[in-house]
Design an enzyme around this catalytic site. Sequence first.
Site, PDB file in Angstrom:
ATOM      1  N   ARG A 113     162.693  65.680  14.749  1.00 58.67           N
ATOM      2  CA  ARG A 113     162.087  65.219  13.630  1.00 58.67           C
ATOM      3  C   ARG A 113     163.298  64.918  12.490  1.00 58.67           C
ATOM      4  O   ARG A 113     163.996  65.527  12.162  1.00 58.67           O
ATOM      5  CB  ARG A 113     161.186  66.598  12.665  1.00 58.67           C
ATOM      6  CG  ARG A 113     160.026  66.948  13.657  1.00 58.67           C
ATOM      7  CD  ARG A 113     159.292  68.044  13.039  1.00 58.67           C
ATOM      8  NE  ARG A 113     158.492  67.622  11.852  1.00 58.67           N
ATOM      9  CZ  ARG A 113     157.721  68.521  11.266  1.00 58.67           C
ATOM     10  NH1 ARG A 113     157.697  69.856  11.761  1.00 58.67           N
ATOM     11  NH2 ARG A 113     157.142  67.974  10.199  1.00 58.67           N
ATOM     12  N   ASP A 118     147.413  64.413   6.585  1.00 51.32           N
ATOM     13  CA  ASP A 118     147.101  65.508   7.365  1.00 51.32           C
ATOM     14  C   ASP A 118     145.415  65.674   7.388  1.00 51.32           C
ATOM     15  O   ASP A 118     144.791  65.683   8.497  1.00 51.32           O
ATOM     16  CB  ASP A 118     147.354  67.006   6.870  1.00 51.32           C
ATOM     17  CG  ASP A 118     148.955  67.082   7.010  1.00 51.32           C
ATOM     18  OD1 ASP A 118     149.800  66.229   7.573  1.00 51.32           O
ATOM     19  OD2 ASP A 118     149.550  68.008   6.536  1.00 51.32           O
ATOM     20  N   SER A 145     151.719  74.237   1.797  1.00 46.76           N
ATOM     21  CA  SER A 145     152.412  73.327   1.115  1.00 46.76           C
ATOM     22  C   SER A 145     152.890  74.191  -0.166  1.00 46.76           C
ATOM     23  O   SER A 145     154.131  74.282  -0.647  1.00 46.76           O
ATOM     24  CB  SER A 145     151.784  72.011   0.570  1.00 46.76           C
ATOM     25  OG  SER A 145     151.496  71.201   1.875  1.00 46.76           O
TER      26      SER A 145
END
Length: 428
Positions: A124, A313, A23
């Site tokens: 997605r 996550d 990220s």
Amino acid sequence: MQSLTLQPISRINGTINLPGSKSVSNRALLLAAFAKGTTRLTNLLDSDDIRYMLNALTALDIPYRLSADRTVCEVEGRSGNITGKSGLELFLGNAGTAMRPLAAALCLGDNEIVLTGEPRMKERPIGHLVDALRQGGAKIDYIEQENYPPLHIKGGFSGGKVTVDGSVSSQFLTALLMAAPLAVNNTEIHIQGDLVSKPYIDITLALMKSFGVTVENHQYQVFYIRGRQQYLSPGQYLVEGDASSASYFLAAAAIKGGIVRVTGIGKNSLQGDTKFANVLEQMGATIRWGDDFVECERGTLTGIDMDMNAIPDAAMTIATTALFAQGETVIRNIYNWRVKETDRLNAMATELRKVGAEVEEGLDYIRVIPPEKIQHAEIETYNDHRVAMCFSLVALSNTPVTILDPGCTAKTFPDYFNQLKKLSEYTT
């Protein structure tokens, strides 16, 4: 298809130095490209998702130099918009951390660019981001299916008042936030629905601040960003370790420690997934924090019932840790598992049942009741790195586990299974 069978691990012990955060790495690369000056990024993650972003920067004529081990990158910033040549097509694999921010960034120019990716990327959703960009003047067409990539971007984003649905992915807001300072007008972003994964927005805001841009954040409901700003290189930027990747080693210690120390994250980390350690503590493990490490020691684990929207996550790791806890575990408010690399709710439920767990899969929750004895199974990984790493924990039982397509961990942690082995002790 390749497979890897992990033999039962009797004890986990030692220190693991984490690879850089996915990220943070991809956000930092894009901000460095926007910035005035050269930025030296250290502890950059070397993985598939980062390579897709680097390939995109190459195609967009942004110069950078990468060290031989690909963990240090010097990026020469553009002092503003990155536009690219008209007619360019960027292939971004299944990297949401590249697709979403680049979609917004490339709307700042006026060239025509196509963003595409792997078949799963085309499943997605990106419609909420496209809707918001269009409100700000962007011209974007869907090439195949409405609300999904690939996208044909024709520029035009100039700021103004926009509304974005925050209930599916925080990456849509991240993309808008990072692009907005370079728009010609001020931008006011209003959030519709409950914003998921708020800690990931905190990562974005902290990184923007490191590159000289601040955002007015009104309780995560309205964000105000001045236009015509300039990102400024901080010179050097250290990418913290990946807190989501830390979860597997910390959970392993909670189940079969020993003591495991994870370095590269600590008590002041940007990443919300460090809160995973607090969840393990609530389940019964012993946790110790330092400035640049977190340590976990084995405890008697009991199941929990918890909203884990903030750590989606790392929450996956709790689902497999639940196999080793007393009583049931319920993980709630995790609908966005369904729009990740695969439908993670369905994938986790399916594979947990294979090893003997009783599982209830709801629309946005999963309930796991551990089996009396864990069974050997072949774990389908759905080309999802986190499914593969989560189910490696099954080897902490007295039963082997076979992971199909173990190479899918290359998305974030190519060396994962070797690192796990280094900390593992086996009964001979």
